[in-house]
Design a protein around this motif. Structure first.
Motif, mmCIF file in Angstrom:
data_model
loop_
_atom_site.group_PDB
_atom_site.id
_atom_site.type_symbol
_atom_site.label_atom_id
_atom_site.label_comp_id
_atom_site.label_asym_id
_atom_site.label_seq_id
_atom_site.Cartn_x
_atom_site.Cartn_y
_atom_site.Cartn_z
ATOM 1 N N MET A 6 0.845 -1.192 0.000
ATOM 2 C CA MET A 6 0.000 0.000 0.000
ATOM 3 C C MET A 6 0.877 1.238 0.000
ATOM 4 O O MET A 6 1.891 1.271 0.681
ATOM 5 N N ASP A 30 -8.350 2.947 -0.461
ATOM 6 C CA ASP A 30 -7.399 1.894 -0.101
ATOM 7 C C ASP A 30 -7.287 0.851 -1.212
ATOM 8 O O ASP A 30 -6.183 0.460 -1.602
ATOM 9 N N SER A 34 -4.169 -0.005 -3.772
ATOM 10 C CA SER A 34 -3.552 -1.333 -3.716
ATOM 11 C C SER A 34 -3.504 -2.002 -5.084
ATOM 12 O O SER A 34 -2.655 -2.853 -5.332
#
Length: 104
Positions: A6, A30, A34
């Motif tokens: 990440m 997120d 990713s």
């Protein structure tokens, strides 16, 4: 697709406002970061090809989980000694201390 590390990023106040205006959630950001690949000088993008590849990977994982539902692996002293589908009600796991099954 294997998990990428990440990106370590901070959301600016401007980004927080735009995120809310455009209906993005924290989990969306997120996931985007990713999966994304670099684009331009400082942007990150989830291409349609990346999205399709990830969808295929997740569908295969879902099928695997559906196939394994109810399955049991018996472990003794750190080794798997047997596995079975455990499809009937008599296949309930014994208590961890090795005691009798409920209803026995």
């Amino acid at each position: 697709m294997e998990d990428k590390p990440m990106l370590d990023v901070h959301m600016t106040d401007h980004a927080e406002v735009r995120k809310q205006q455009r209906g993005f959630r924290n989990a969306d950001i997120d996931l985007l970061l990713s999966l994304a690949e670099p684009c331009g000088y400082d942007g990150y993008r989830v291409s349609h090809q990346i999205a399709q590849n990830e969808i295929g990977r997740l569908k295969a994982k879902i099928q695997q989980i559906e196939r394994l539902a109810g399955s049991i692996a018996v472990i003794c002293e750190g080794s798997v000694v047997t596995v079975h589908h455990g499809e009937n009600s008599k296949s309930n796991c014994r208590r961890r201390n090795g005691g009798p099954r409920h209803g026995s």
